[in-house]
Design a protein around this motif. Structure first.
Motif, mmCIF file in Angstrom:
data_model
loop_
_atom_site.group_PDB
_atom_site.id
_atom_site.type_symbol
_atom_site.label_atom_id
_atom_site.label_comp_id
_atom_site.label_asym_id
_atom_site.label_seq_id
_atom_site.Cartn_x
_atom_site.Cartn_y
_atom_site.Cartn_z
ATOM 1 N N ARG A 38 0.825 -1.204 0.000
ATOM 2 C CA ARG A 38 0.000 0.000 0.000
ATOM 3 C C ARG A 38 0.859 1.254 0.000
ATOM 4 N NH1 ARG A 38 -5.281 -0.503 1.625
ATOM 5 N NH2 ARG A 38 -5.959 -2.648 1.859
ATOM 6 N N LEU A 39 0.243 2.369 -0.379
ATOM 7 C CA LEU A 39 0.924 3.653 -0.307
ATOM 8 C C LEU A 39 1.311 3.896 1.157
ATOM 9 C CD1 LEU A 39 1.480 5.905 -2.452
ATOM 10 C CD2 LEU A 39 -0.449 7.112 -1.464
ATOM 11 N N GLY A 40 2.539 4.305 1.382
ATOM 12 C CA GLY A 40 3.011 4.548 2.742
ATOM 13 C C GLY A 40 3.574 3.310 3.410
ATOM 14 N N GLU A 41 3.612 2.202 2.667
ATOM 15 C CA GLU A 41 4.054 0.943 3.259
ATOM 16 C C GLU A 41 5.368 0.468 2.630
ATOM 17 O OE1 GLU A 41 1.580 -2.967 4.611
ATOM 18 O OE2 GLU A 41 1.460 -2.466 2.499
ATOM 19 N N LEU A 42 6.262 0.004 3.493
ATOM 20 C CA LEU A 42 7.512 -0.608 3.046
ATOM 21 C C LEU A 42 7.486 -2.069 3.488
ATOM 22 C CD1 LEU A 42 10.374 -0.258 1.795
ATOM 23 C CD2 LEU A 42 11.179 0.374 4.084
ATOM 24 N N VAL A 43 7.560 -2.969 2.514
ATOM 25 C CA VAL A 43 7.485 -4.403 2.804
ATOM 26 C C VAL A 43 8.829 -5.039 2.473
ATOM 27 C CG1 VAL A 43 6.317 -6.573 2.223
ATOM 28 C CG2 VAL A 43 5.007 -4.437 2.309
ATOM 29 N N HIS A 208 18.759 -9.586 2.980
ATOM 30 C CA HIS A 208 18.918 -10.773 3.811
ATOM 31 C C HIS A 208 19.396 -10.407 5.204
ATOM 32 C CE1 HIS A 208 22.464 -10.795 1.006
ATOM 33 N NE2 HIS A 208 22.984 -10.439 2.142
ATOM 34 N N GLU A 209 19.340 -9.098 5.513
ATOM 35 C CA GLU A 209 19.746 -8.678 6.850
ATOM 36 C C GLU A 209 18.540 -8.198 7.652
ATOM 37 O OE1 GLU A 209 23.465 -6.759 7.592
ATOM 38 O OE2 GLU A 209 23.800 -6.662 5.427
ATOM 39 N N ALA A 210 18.312 -8.840 8.793
ATOM 40 C CA ALA A 210 17.158 -8.525 9.635
ATOM 41 C C ALA A 210 17.179 -7.067 10.095
ATOM 42 C CB ALA A 210 17.113 -9.459 10.840
ATOM 43 N N ARG A 211 18.392 -6.503 10.283
ATOM 44 C CA ARG A 211 18.416 -5.120 10.785
ATOM 45 C C ARG A 211 17.938 -4.135 9.716
ATOM 46 N NH1 ARG A 211 23.703 -2.727 9.619
ATOM 47 N NH2 ARG A 211 24.736 -4.297 8.361
ATOM 48 N N PHE A 212 18.071 -4.497 8.437
ATOM 49 C CA PHE A 212 17.512 -3.640 7.387
ATOM 50 C C PHE A 212 16.012 -3.903 7.244
ATOM 51 C CE2 PHE A 212 22.012 -3.728 5.590
ATOM 52 C CZ PHE A 212 22.339 -2.517 6.188
ATOM 53 N N ALA A 213 15.624 -5.174 7.352
ATOM 54 C CA ALA A 213 14.192 -5.518 7.290
ATOM 55 C C ALA A 213 13.429 -4.837 8.419
ATOM 56 C CB ALA A 213 14.004 -7.032 7.351
ATOM 57 N N ALA A 214 14.117 -4.522 9.513
ATOM 58 C CA ALA A 214 13.465 -3.880 10.661
ATOM 59 C C ALA A 214 12.930 -2.488 10.318
ATOM 60 C CB ALA A 214 14.438 -3.801 11.835
ATOM 61 N N TRP A 215 13.415 -1.895 9.206
ATOM 62 C CA TRP A 215 12.894 -0.599 8.755
ATOM 63 C C TRP A 215 11.545 -0.756 8.051
ATOM 64 C CZ3 TRP A 215 15.067 4.264 9.399
ATOM 65 C CH2 TRP A 215 16.364 4.288 9.929
ATOM 66 N N ALA A 216 11.179 -1.965 7.706
ATOM 67 C CA ALA A 216 9.937 -2.203 6.961
ATOM 68 C C ALA A 216 8.756 -2.320 7.916
ATOM 69 C CB ALA A 216 10.073 -3.474 6.134
ATOM 70 N N ASP A 217 7.553 -2.153 7.370
ATOM 71 C CA ASP A 217 6.346 -2.318 8.175
ATOM 72 C C ASP A 217 6.067 -3.790 8.424
ATOM 73 O OD1 ASP A 217 5.323 0.503 8.318
ATOM 74 O OD2 ASP A 217 5.572 0.266 6.159
ATOM 75 N N ARG A 218 6.434 -4.616 7.447
ATOM 76 C CA ARG A 218 6.295 -6.059 7.647
ATOM 77 C C ARG A 218 7.265 -6.772 6.735
ATOM 78 N NH1 ARG A 218 2.522 -7.825 3.884
ATOM 79 N NH2 ARG A 218 1.744 -6.058 2.701
ATOM 80 N N THR A 219 7.460 -8.041 7.026
ATOM 81 C CA THR A 219 8.423 -8.845 6.283
ATOM 82 C C THR A 219 7.731 -10.098 5.773
ATOM 83 O OG1 THR A 219 10.221 -8.041 7.673
ATOM 84 C CG2 THR A 219 10.637 -10.049 6.434
ATOM 85 N N VAL A 220 7.990 -10.403 4.507
ATOM 86 C CA VAL A 220 7.459 -11.607 3.877
ATOM 87 C C VAL A 220 8.636 -12.558 3.678
ATOM 88 C CG1 VAL A 220 6.570 -12.451 1.664
ATOM 89 C CG2 VAL A 220 5.541 -10.440 2.733
ATOM 90 N N PHE A 221 8.460 -13.800 4.070
ATOM 91 C CA PHE A 221 9.541 -14.783 3.961
ATOM 92 C C PHE A 221 9.254 -15.768 2.845
ATOM 93 C CE2 PHE A 221 9.315 -13.263 8.257
ATOM 94 C CZ PHE A 221 10.624 -12.907 8.506
#
Ligand code: ADP
Ligand code: MG
Length: 244
Positions: A38-43, A208-221
């Motif tokens: 969505r707009l405003g969302e980082l996945v 592939h780094e969790a600390r960068f994924a932590a900037w996202a609103d959610r993470t898909v695996f």
């Protein structure tokens, strides 16, 4: 990130599959993937090497076509557009950021950022004004006249982000954009990407780094082309990837 109303859906993938090759040689790069941005969302998208992350991004951006399912960008079903209309939608609505920046070495920062707009038929003057605005937004307007080889890795990646989101483009697809950067520059690139998304864009980020994924609103695996989990908690990422 927290407490904001989700915006309209920018990217929607339904039942998306991608098979390379045929019969015994068939590789299922993606299977039955459902995903909205969505707009405003980082996945964030995480998964082992070969799990289908890059395939997911190229299909989301209309650079590759799924062998099953549908992809909708800003309300347009990519599969039902003509090749020409799809190319136009790509140029107007979608930006890519790659690990190795992919800037044109013979062009200055502002020329690199203006390029997709000029390719879309926008007059040079206006394209440059839009490019300068995009460079200002990522905090490097003063570097507009430098060539890529006169910039640091982190600065080059900021130019690439500005290019991905110049003009009316709202969907940014970033494939390991921090992969070639030191950790400080990587964090800075994430901060800029996050701010740009918060200011009115949607992003899909492979890392592939969790600390960068932590900037996202959610993470898909992803595992073997299948979405095995979707969560906002990065600690879960490490847990899942440890088992991958
Ligand atoms: N053009 C292609 N032809 C055949 N197999 C491919 C092609 N592109 C990707 N694949 C395969 O699809 C799977 C997913 O690849 P990819 O999306 O690049 O994974 P990731 O980005 O997660 O490393 C891998 O098994 C890869 O070998
Ligand atoms: Mg990849």
């Amino acid at each position: 990130m927290s407490g904001r109303e989700p915006g309209p859906v920018l990217l929607s993938m339904r039942g998306v599959g991608r098979v390379h090759g045929h019969d015994e040689a068939a590789v299922h790069a993606l299977r039955d993937v459902d995903l909205d941005v969505r707009l405003g969302e980082l996945v964030a998208v995480m998964g082992a090497s070969g799990s289908g992350k890059s395939t997911l991004l190229t299909i989301a951006g209309g650079l590759d076509s799924p062998t099953a399912g549908t992809v909708t960008v800003a309300g347009d079903d990519l599969g039902s557009l003509s090749t020409k209309a799809r190319a136009r939608l790509r140029r107007r609505s979608i930006g890519y950021v790659f690990q190795d920046f992919n800037l044109v070495p013979a062009l200055t920062a502002i020329e690199n950022v203006a390029l997709p707009r000029e390719l879309d038929g926008v007059a040079a003057r206006r394209a440059r004004a839009e490019a300068l605005e995009a460079l200002a937004e990522v905090g490097i307007a003063e570097l507009a006249r430098r060539f890529p080889d006169e910039l640091s890795g982190g600065q080059r990646q900021r130019v690439a982000i500005a290019r991905a989101l110049v003009g009316p483009r709202r969907l940014v697809l970033a494939d390991e954009p921090t992969g070639a950067l030191d950790s400080v520059s990587g964090e800075e690139v994430m901060r800029i990407l996050r701010a740009r998304v918060d200011a009115g864009a949607g992003g899909l980020l492979v890392t592939h780094e969790a600390r960068f994924a932590a900037w996202a609103d959610r993470t898909v695996f992803l595992r073997d082309g299948v979405v095995v989990d979707s969560t906002g908690a990065p600690s879960r990422a490490e847990h899942l990837l440890a088992g991958a």
